[in-house]
Design a protein around this motif. Structure first.
Motif, PDB file in Angstrom:
ATOM      1  N   GLY A   1       4.783   1.118  -5.553  1.00  0.00           N
ATOM      2  CA  GLY A   1       4.564   0.598  -4.215  1.00  0.00           C
ATOM      3  C   GLY A   1       5.061   1.534  -3.123  1.00  0.00           C
ATOM      4  O   GLY A   1       5.658   2.579  -3.388  1.00  0.00           O
TER       5      GLY A   1
ATOM      6  N   GLU B   1       7.325   1.656   0.478  1.00  0.00           N
ATOM      7  CA  GLU B   1       8.381   0.907   1.149  1.00  0.00           C
ATOM      8  C   GLU B   1       8.314   1.061   2.668  1.00  0.00           C
ATOM      9  O   GLU B   1       7.720   2.014   3.191  1.00  0.00           O
ATOM     10  CB  GLU B   1       9.750   1.367   0.638  1.00  0.00           C
TER      11      GLU B   1
ATOM     12  N   ALA C   1      -2.275  -2.076  -4.464  1.00  0.00           N
ATOM     13  CA  ALA C   1      -2.903  -1.840  -3.160  1.00  0.00           C
ATOM     14  C   ALA C   1      -2.637  -0.429  -2.649  1.00  0.00           C
ATOM     15  O   ALA C   1      -3.490   0.177  -1.988  1.00  0.00           O
ATOM     16  CB  ALA C   1      -2.391  -2.863  -2.145  1.00  0.00           C
ATOM     17  N   SER C   2      -1.456   0.112  -2.975  1.00  0.00           N
ATOM     18  CA  SER C   2      -1.103   1.440  -2.480  1.00  0.00           C
ATOM     19  C   SER C   2      -1.523   2.566  -3.422  1.00  0.00           C
ATOM     20  O   SER C   2      -1.382   3.744  -3.082  1.00  0.00           O
ATOM     21  CB  SER C   2       0.412   1.518  -2.250  1.00  0.00           C
TER      22      SER C   2
ATOM     23  N   ALA D   1       6.568  -2.629   1.317  1.00  0.00           N
ATOM     24  CA  ALA D   1       5.558  -2.811   2.362  1.00  0.00           C
ATOM     25  C   ALA D   1       4.173  -3.050   1.756  1.00  0.00           C
ATOM     26  O   ALA D   1       3.433  -3.911   2.214  1.00  0.00           O
ATOM     27  CB  ALA D   1       5.529  -1.599   3.284  1.00  0.00           C
ATOM     28  N   ARG D   2       3.815  -2.255   0.728  1.00  0.00           N
ATOM     29  CA  ARG D   2       2.529  -2.402   0.044  1.00  0.00           C
ATOM     30  C   ARG D   2       2.783  -2.364  -1.456  1.00  0.00           C
ATOM     31  O   ARG D   2       3.519  -1.509  -1.944  1.00  0.00           O
ATOM     32  CB  ARG D   2       1.558  -1.291   0.443  1.00  0.00           C
ATOM     33  N   ASP D   3       2.164  -3.301  -2.177  1.00  0.00           N
ATOM     34  CA  ASP D   3       2.416  -3.378  -3.614  1.00  0.00           C
ATOM     35  C   ASP D   3       1.770  -2.198  -4.340  1.00  0.00           C
ATOM     36  O   ASP D   3       0.922  -1.491  -3.783  1.00  0.00           O
ATOM     37  CB  ASP D   3       1.902  -4.710  -4.173  1.00  0.00           C
TER      38      ASP D   3
END
Length: 499
Positions: free
Chosen positions: A421, A423, A415-416, A410-412
């Motif tokens: 990451g 999910e 970015a997270s 969901a977010r790499d």
């Protein structure tokens, strides 16, 4: 012209003894520091690129050290806080020299050479110049030292700091001074900030001072320094305790083979009278640092599995000291036999030394895993990690997964602010999987069934709607291509449903 104004002695008079000049210790110190350092650098540079491969932990180092300092700190607040300082150091190294394999591993090579110099100097103080030279040359050839001198992780740096802190400890017993204890505390704190389990060396030092019966002011000074280290480490320990998921992988059987072997060797050497007389004897220093850290982790294992030999790499300082002193004693008794034994041991170390410089020497080969995924996948295929934390196994080269769709992500990681990451929820992962006719699944070789709803959704969807078409086993992972039961044949075209 200079006149001799000395009055000649009367016949039969007894002349005072002429003072004997003591040899300066500086030449010996230079040799026992420089020779081990040079050998360590030579061994460290031999095969340092390891056939241009990375393993999972080094992938993490490279990925995190590439981020800026604010991103490293943001990530550390969520995960891997224990290595935050190391990532910051490597960020600086990458900024100066790039993020190639040599730049990744060279700091460890240099750090281990510094450790070797410190071990040699420590042996010089405890056992004399010849034993110190033996010790300094034994340390770099120990298998674990060779291995982690070429590792893009913090363990070599921790070992170097503990080695020099131990030297300062011994020097502080003989020559009292507050600045020495300040240096000792600073070195130990830095080692603990690089890896928390360096604090176990502090325990070993305490035992050494206790059995050595040092003067009370020395024990008090060490106690103040140790208390300062522990107090400064408490916030890190409390925060990192909330990230215990990072060591959840240590759930298999304990494998202390190397630790047990070196402990037995050290104990056997310690039975012989070793070292010179002084406030701290060599066995009293070497045995605690060799045995105690690993033993404490083993004792904790039934409650919380924590034993990994690299976490207490600095225990090799102890076995090097004991072996070096024993070799010196053996050489004094029978020099020819000693040299034959040394040559035989070095010959026996050649095969494992070569093996340590191959990709198979690590628990996985992220470079090979990524290449296998690239070979198995087709543009537009889905990509699934079982489990999500194994995403690092394909992180050696982003190009390996460039044309595949990570179905659960969901977010790499950047970015997270995480390592692997964030999910999607379980239901959404299952729905996304059903949009594809082919999925390339990556599973660690030692993966176990997980109770996480996301992982259960992945495996349940694969079992109900897909069939395994082909599996490739590479170092540390299995790559399986799944095809839809009601989709096109595996040899046909690849398409995604309702994209």
């Amino acid at each position: 012209m200079t006149l001799d104004t000395r009055v000649p002695a009367a016949p039969g008079a007894v002349l005072p003894p002429v003072p004997v000049r003591r040899r300066s210790p500086r030449p010996a110190a230079a040799v026992v520091v420089s020779a081990p350092m040079a050998l360590t650098v030579a061994l460290g540079l031999w095969g340092v690129r390891r056939q241009n491969t990375l393993w999972g932990d080094e992938v993490v180092t490279r990925q995190l050290a590439r981020r800026d300092l604010s991103q490293i700190w943001h990530t550390a607040q969520h995960v891997d806080l224990v290595h935050a300082l190391y990532y910051a150091v490597m960020h600086g190294v990458f900024g100066l020299f790039g993020d190639g394999l040599t730049a990744l591993r060279l700091p460890s090579v240099l750090a281990m050479s510094v450790a070797a110099g410190g071990v040699g100097l420590l042996a010089l103080r405890l056992a004399g110049p010849r034993a110190a030279l033996w010790t300094g040359l034994v340390f770099p050839v120990l298998p674990q030292v060779q291995k982690y001198a070429q590792e893009g992780r913090s363990y070599a740096m921790v070992c170097a700091l503990v080695a020099w802190a131990t030297y300062v400890l011994v020097a502080g017993v003989r020559h009292r001074g507050r600045w020495r204890w300040a240096v000792y505390g600073s070195l130990m704190l830095l080692a603990c900030l690089l890896h928390e389990f360096a604090v176990l060396a502090l325990v070993a030092h305490g035992v050494t001072l206790a059995v050595s019966r040092v003067p009370r002011p020395v024990a008090r000074a060490w106690g103040v320094a140790a208390a300062g280290v522990v107090a400064a480490l408490v916030p890190l320990a409390v925060l990192s305790a909330g990230q215990s998921e990072q060591v959840s992988w240590i759930d298999g059987p304990v494998r202390p083979r190397y630790f047990l072997v070196v402990a037995v060797v050290g104990l056997a050497c310690a039975r012989t009278a070793l070292g010179t007389r002084g406030p701290v004897r060599l066995p009293a220093l070497a045995l605690p640092i060799l045995v105690l850290p690993g033993l404490l982790l083993l004792i904790a294992s039934p409650f919380k599995p924590l034993f990994v030999d690299r976490y207490v790499l600095y225990a090799d300082i102890g076995v090097a000291l004991l072996l070096g002193a024993w070799l010196d004693r053996f050489h004094r008794r029978s020099s020819r036999t000693a040299w034959i034994a040394v040559v035989a041991v070095l010959a026996a170390l050649v095969p494992p030394s070569i093996a340590l410089r191959t990709p198979q020497s690590r628990s996985n080969d992220a470079t090979a895993v990524g290449a296998a995924v690239r070979e198995a996948g087709r543009p537009g295929d889905g990509l699934l990690y079982l489990s999500g934390r194994h995403r690092v196994l394909t992180g050696a080269d982003p190009g390996d997964t460039r044309f595949l769709t990570d179905l659960a992500l969901a977010r790499d990681p950047v970015a997270s602010g995480t390592l692997t990451g964030v999910e999607f929820p379980a239901r959404e992962i299952a729905a996304r999987m059903l949009e594809f006719d082919r999925i390339v699944a990556v599973r660690a070789a030692d993966a176990h069934a997980s109770a996480d709803p996301r992982e259960r959704a992945k495996t349940a969807t694969l079992r109900r709607h897909f069939r395994a078409h082909a599996t490739n086993r590479v170092s540390g992972a299995r790559i399986t291509v799944y095809v839809r039961e009601d989709g096109p044949s595996a040899t046909g075209g690849t398409r995604s449903r309702s994209r």
